[in-house]
Design a protein around this motif. Sequence first.
Motif, PDB file in Angstrom:
ATOM      1  N   LEU A  85      19.455  42.868  24.928  1.00 48.71           N
ATOM      2  CA  LEU A  85      19.860  43.357  26.249  1.00 48.71           C
ATOM      3  C   LEU A  85      18.815  43.089  27.318  1.00 48.71           C
ATOM      4  O   LEU A  85      19.147  42.803  28.469  1.00 48.71           O
ATOM      5  CB  LEU A  85      20.127  44.866  26.196  1.00 48.71           C
ATOM      6  CG  LEU A  85      21.408  45.334  25.524  1.00 48.71           C
ATOM      7  CD1 LEU A  85      21.477  46.851  25.566  1.00 48.71           C
ATOM      8  CD2 LEU A  85      22.640  44.726  26.194  1.00 48.71           C
ATOM      9  N   HIS A  86      17.545  43.221  26.962  1.00 51.57           N
ATOM     10  CA  HIS A  86      16.479  43.177  27.963  1.00 51.57           C
ATOM     11  C   HIS A  86      15.659  41.900  27.907  1.00 51.57           C
ATOM     12  O   HIS A  86      14.553  41.851  28.454  1.00 51.57           O
ATOM     13  CB  HIS A  86      15.574  44.400  27.800  1.00 51.57           C
ATOM     14  CG  HIS A  86      16.281  45.684  28.078  1.00 51.57           C
ATOM     15  ND1 HIS A  86      15.843  46.902  27.608  1.00 51.57           N
ATOM     16  CD2 HIS A  86      17.421  45.939  28.779  1.00 51.57           C
ATOM     17  CE1 HIS A  86      16.675  47.854  28.011  1.00 51.57           C
ATOM     18  NE2 HIS A  86      17.642  47.291  28.716  1.00 51.57           N
ATOM     19  N   ILE A 136      22.417  45.213  18.582  1.00 47.89           N
ATOM     20  CA  ILE A 136      22.194  45.175  20.027  1.00 47.89           C
ATOM     21  C   ILE A 136      20.850  45.851  20.245  1.00 47.89           C
ATOM     22  O   ILE A 136      20.699  47.043  19.965  1.00 47.89           O
ATOM     23  CB  ILE A 136      23.301  45.920  20.785  1.00 47.89           C
ATOM     24  CG1 ILE A 136      24.679  45.333  20.467  1.00 47.89           C
ATOM     25  CG2 ILE A 136      23.044  45.895  22.289  1.00 47.89           C
ATOM     26  CD1 ILE A 136      25.833  46.182  20.961  1.00 47.89           C
ATOM     27  N   ALA A 168      27.797  43.455  25.052  1.00 45.20           N
ATOM     28  CA  ALA A 168      27.490  44.626  24.219  1.00 45.20           C
ATOM     29  C   ALA A 168      28.630  45.644  24.257  1.00 45.20           C
ATOM     30  O   ALA A 168      28.955  46.265  23.234  1.00 45.20           O
ATOM     31  CB  ALA A 168      26.191  45.261  24.685  1.00 45.20           C
ATOM     32  N   GLU A 225      23.714  40.739  29.403  1.00 45.52           N
ATOM     33  CA  GLU A 225      24.410  40.880  28.113  1.00 45.52           C
ATOM     34  C   GLU A 225      25.161  42.198  27.969  1.00 45.52           C
ATOM     35  O   GLU A 225      25.744  42.456  26.911  1.00 45.52           O
ATOM     36  CB  GLU A 225      23.411  40.739  26.968  1.00 45.52           C
ATOM     37  CG  GLU A 225      22.783  39.366  26.850  1.00 45.52           C
ATOM     38  CD  GLU A 225      23.775  38.314  26.383  1.00 45.52           C
ATOM     39  OE1 GLU A 225      24.854  38.685  25.896  1.00 45.52           O
ATOM     40  OE2 GLU A 225      23.455  37.121  26.514  1.00 45.52           O
ATOM     41  N   ILE A 226      25.171  43.039  29.008  1.00 42.31           N
ATOM     42  CA  ILE A 226      25.775  44.362  28.845  1.00 42.31           C
ATOM     43  C   ILE A 226      27.277  44.281  28.593  1.00 42.31           C
ATOM     44  O   ILE A 226      27.827  45.053  27.792  1.00 42.31           O
ATOM     45  CB  ILE A 226      25.461  45.288  30.051  1.00 42.31           C
ATOM     46  CG1 ILE A 226      25.829  46.733  29.731  1.00 42.31           C
ATOM     47  CG2 ILE A 226      26.116  44.782  31.316  1.00 42.31           C
ATOM     48  CD1 ILE A 226      25.075  47.347  28.588  1.00 42.31           C
ATOM     49  N   ALA A 244      22.019  50.698  28.684  1.00 43.58           N
ATOM     50  CA  ALA A 244      22.100  50.707  27.221  1.00 43.58           C
ATOM     51  C   ALA A 244      22.575  52.053  26.686  1.00 43.58           C
ATOM     52  O   ALA A 244      23.359  52.115  25.734  1.00 43.58           O
ATOM     53  CB  ALA A 244      20.740  50.343  26.624  1.00 43.58           C
ATOM     54  N   GLN A 304      17.343  46.794  22.584  1.00 50.26           N
ATOM     55  CA  GLN A 304      16.662  46.890  23.869  1.00 50.26           C
ATOM     56  C   GLN A 304      15.263  46.286  23.786  1.00 50.26           C
ATOM     57  O   GLN A 304      14.578  46.181  24.801  1.00 50.26           O
ATOM     58  CB  GLN A 304      16.560  48.365  24.285  1.00 50.26           C
ATOM     59  CG  GLN A 304      17.909  49.050  24.444  1.00 50.26           C
ATOM     60  CD  GLN A 304      17.752  50.543  24.655  1.00 50.26           C
ATOM     61  OE1 GLN A 304      17.413  50.996  25.737  1.00 50.26           O
ATOM     62  NE2 GLN A 304      17.988  51.310  23.598  1.00 50.26           N
ATOM     63  N   VAL A 327      21.663  43.321  33.907  1.00 46.26           N
ATOM     64  CA  VAL A 327      21.558  43.149  32.453  1.00 46.26           C
ATOM     65  C   VAL A 327      22.699  42.227  32.035  1.00 46.26           C
ATOM     66  O   VAL A 327      23.823  42.681  31.813  1.00 46.26           O
ATOM     67  CB  VAL A 327      21.641  44.508  31.732  1.00 46.26           C
ATOM     68  CG1 VAL A 327      21.523  44.327  30.228  1.00 46.26           C
ATOM     69  CG2 VAL A 327      20.567  45.453  32.245  1.00 46.26           C
TER      70      VAL A 327
END
Length: 240
Positions: free
Chosen positions: A115-116, A96, A167, A163-164, A189, A98, A161
Amino acid sequence: MRPKKLVPFLLGSPHIVVLTGAGMSAESGIKTFRDADGLWEGHDVLEVASPEGFARNPELVLNFYNERRQQLNEVEPNQAHRDLAQLENDYKVTIITQNVDDLHERAGSSDVVHLHGELRKIRSTVNHNDIQDWTEDINLGDLCDNGHQLRPHIVWFGEAVPEIETAIKICYAADILVIIGTSMQVYPAASLIDYVQPDTPVYYIDPKPAIGSGGMITVIAKSATEGMKELLNIFQRKKP
């Protein structure tokens, strides 16, 4: 809740989840996202990394990310990226990150959650699900199929975000969590460490660690490449 993991390395092939930040790519020559003075390569981050900045001066923002995209052609994965990819020979590994570069993938990692966002992808300014691979510059007047301006596929300050949640689920199922090169100050994150099970070993690699060793947390106060060397030695010693 899953049964308590007494010794993850004795349970076949443990699932290692790795959270990486800017320090992971710094040794490849990628400049960190935010300097101590709040500027990103001479720019106020809110001017080049926010929806408001894009609305005020879209050409500045597009050019800024064009330069970042071009820089990716000049850098290579470092040894820490390659070491993480090699872990897949013995473990299930999910990264995962950033980071918006593609150095994990270029090093050979096969399961990477960004994530970003990603520098080498674009999306429509209207339909955020209209995502495409893109390696060239983005210019004003470059439009999606529905006639809307294209923008970098980057999560800017003030944006959700996407995909948080993915994750969080990954961290919940982790047998081991490894954190590399992140200040643990950027949310959401930074909150991912709170979603691993209480008995999950955590290894934190950073030359200036924001948290200390204790309980299930082991801190390795080194750069990404040197810290990965030490971590691999730890994993080797723990193998049955």
